[in-house]
Design an enzyme around this catalytic site. Structure first.
Site, PDB file in Angstrom:
ATOM      1  N   HIS A 187       0.826  -1.171   0.023  1.00 53.95           N
ATOM      2  CA  HIS A 187       0.019  -0.059  -0.039  1.00 53.95           C
ATOM      3  C   HIS A 187       0.893   1.243   0.074  1.00 53.95           C
ATOM      4  O   HIS A 187       0.469   2.268   0.694  1.00 53.95           O
ATOM      5  CB  HIS A 187      -0.776  -0.091   1.319  1.00 53.95           C
ATOM      6  CG  HIS A 187      -1.972  -1.234   1.235  1.00 53.95           C
ATOM      7  ND1 HIS A 187      -2.972  -1.315   0.758  1.00 53.95           N
ATOM      8  CD2 HIS A 187      -1.483  -2.331   1.904  1.00 53.95           C
ATOM      9  CE1 HIS A 187      -3.675  -2.389   0.937  1.00 53.95           C
ATOM     10  NE2 HIS A 187      -2.757  -3.117   1.702  1.00 53.95           N
ATOM     11  N   SER A 317      17.403  17.125 -17.737  1.00 54.04           N
ATOM     12  CA  SER A 317      16.581  18.201 -17.884  1.00 54.04           C
ATOM     13  C   SER A 317      17.339  19.337 -18.456  1.00 54.04           C
ATOM     14  O   SER A 317      18.583  19.486 -18.623  1.00 54.04           O
ATOM     15  CB  SER A 317      16.631  18.567 -16.403  1.00 54.04           C
ATOM     16  OG  SER A 317      15.890  19.822 -16.279  1.00 54.04           O
TER      17      SER A 317
END
EC number: 4.2.1.2
Length: 461
Positions: A187, A317
């Site tokens: 989870h 980037s």
């Protein structure tokens, strides 16, 4: 542009003089100027192999003179070898039976065979596209056969080798990382420990199952419609043709093709391809999970999970200097999303056959082969540029294990669930260690805690 006149049952039509195709190909070019998505090369290759095999069998059965058969075989061999790529210009978005692409191949081989016999291309050719190249065949059995031949070839020659290579890399990593204890996560929250090797063994097992699924799909795809002609009855195909042409294709490709035991099924449905694409979809689901896990585990380098280091392949980037991104995982998850979309198209196509013929075949073939190519290339790229270079960050992994509150699970058998939960909550609220919280609550002694909360004893060994 210099042209020559070709004819079909609709009459004369002008065709570029330097092209091998004929009237029906030219009409298709005029009538279906849609999107530019050309018939996949794998399918063109399969069609050429079918024509080669058919010419050989028709000669043996006394239906095609040796000189014509040998010329068609030689012309088909040229296409198989990659010659004449510009002679197959038709798009996927055409008749749903693939008739125009079948005739494109018939016309090209007829004209080229005529040239090889010393004749001309065009109306005076020595080899006829229908009577000779397409003898004992119909587009309705040729195109389904080409789809199966192309699919089996793509899976066995390209997809499965890439799958095995990636699976073997992950299996080696599972062995290499077997001694590294890390915290598990369920989870997206901390869970009990396992080893990094155990985690990677799960990835390798997923791919092993996909390999099994794909191999299980192959026998259906190896059943060929050829010999069924128009509706599956075999009208105008001689006795023995279906069995012999399947055997010829098997010998030509080295793949275990057989004649379909029920050509009504093979021509009216595309169930074999729908089933096999389901295996491709399952593989895409597994690869998405694996690629996502790896990029999450490699997130950082300082503010993420940072348990893994992956190869730095290129700048990440245009504005942030020094940034490197998990580009192989991103490419993999994108191409898998495309496979999911292709699966929808294949399913709709497979469900849309009417009566004796499925007429979504070019679209099914296009999407199936696209998926197979994406997955084969994607796994090879991911393996070569990411998986082989994955390394564990041992210090970071150990740090996260020691900080995890879920190690408290080891106390359950000794003091019970409720008291163990109190220890975890106290440690979390106060920012202390589990050991400190457990001792403060008085539920265990220091000796007991140290004896019971040992991550190396919590990984199923």
């Amino acid at each position: 542009m210099t042209t020559r006149t070709e004819r079909d049952t609709f009459g004369p039509i002008e065709v570029p003089a330097d092209r091998l195709w004929g009237a029906q190909t030219q009409r298709s070019l005029q009538n279906f100027d849609i999107a530019g998505d050309r018939m996949p090369r794998e399918l063109i290759d399969a069609l050429a192999r079918i024509k080669r095999a058919s010419a050989a069998v028709n000669q043996r059965l006394g239906l095609l003179p040796a000189d014509k058969a040998n010329a068609v075989i030689a012309a088909a061999d040229e296409v198989i070898a990659g010659k004449h790529p510009g002679e197959f210009p038709l798009v996927v978005w055409q008749t749903g039976s693939g008739t125009q692409s079948n005739m494109n191949m018939n016309e090209v081989l007829a004209n080229r065979a005529s040239e090889l016999l010393g004749g001309e291309r065009g109306e005076a050719r020595l080899v006829h596209p229908n009577d000779d190249v397409n003898r004992s065949q119909s587009s309705n059995d040729v195109f389904p056969t080409a789809m199966h031949v192309a699919a089996v070839t793509a899976i066995t020659r390209h997809l499965l080798p890439s799958l095995r290579a990636l699976r073997e890399t992950l299996a080696r990593k599972a062995i290499d990382f077997d001694d590294i204890i890390k915290i598990g996560r369920t989870h997206l929250q901390d869970a009990t420990p396992l080893t990094l090797g155990q985690e990677f063994s799960g990835y390798a097992a997923q791919l092993q199952h996909s390999e099994t699924h794909l191999n299980a799909a192959l026998p259906h795809l190896c059943e060929l419609a050829l010999g069924g002609t128009a509706v599956g009855t075999g009208l105008n195909a001689p006795a023995g043709y279906a069995e012999q042409v399947a055997a010829e294709l098997a010998a030509l490709t080295g793949l275990p093709f057989v004649t379909s035991p029920n050509k009504f099924e093979t021509m009216a449905s595309a169930d074999g391809l729908v089933h096999a694409h389901g295996a491709l979809k399952t593989l895409a689901a597994s690869l998405t999970k694996i690629a996502n896990d790896i990029r999450w585990l490699a997130s950082g380098p300082r503010s993420g999970l940072g348990e893994l280091s992956i190869p730095e392949n290129e700048p990440g980037s245009s504005i942030m200097p020094g940034k490197v991104n998990p580009t192989q995982s991103e490419a993999m998850t994108m191409l898998c999303a495309q496979v999911f979309g292709n699966d929808v198209a294949v399913n709709i196509g497979g469900a849309s056959g009417n009566f004796e013929l499925n007429v979504f075949r070019p679209m099914i073939a296009y999407n199936f082969l696209h998926s197979a190519r994406l997955l084969a290339d994607g796994m090879r790229s991911f393996n070569d540029h990411c998986a082989v270079g994955i390394e564990p960050n041992r210090e970071r992994i150990a740090e996260l294990v020691q900080r995890s509150l879920m190690l408290v699970t080891a106390l359950n058998p000794h003091i019970g669930y409720d008291k163990s939960a109190q220890i975890a909550k106290k440690a979390h609220k106060e920012g202390t260690s589990l050991r400190e919280a457990a001792l403060a609550l008085g539920y265990v002694t220091a000796e007991q805690f140290d004896a019971w909360v040992r991550p190396e004893q919590m990984v199923g060994r």
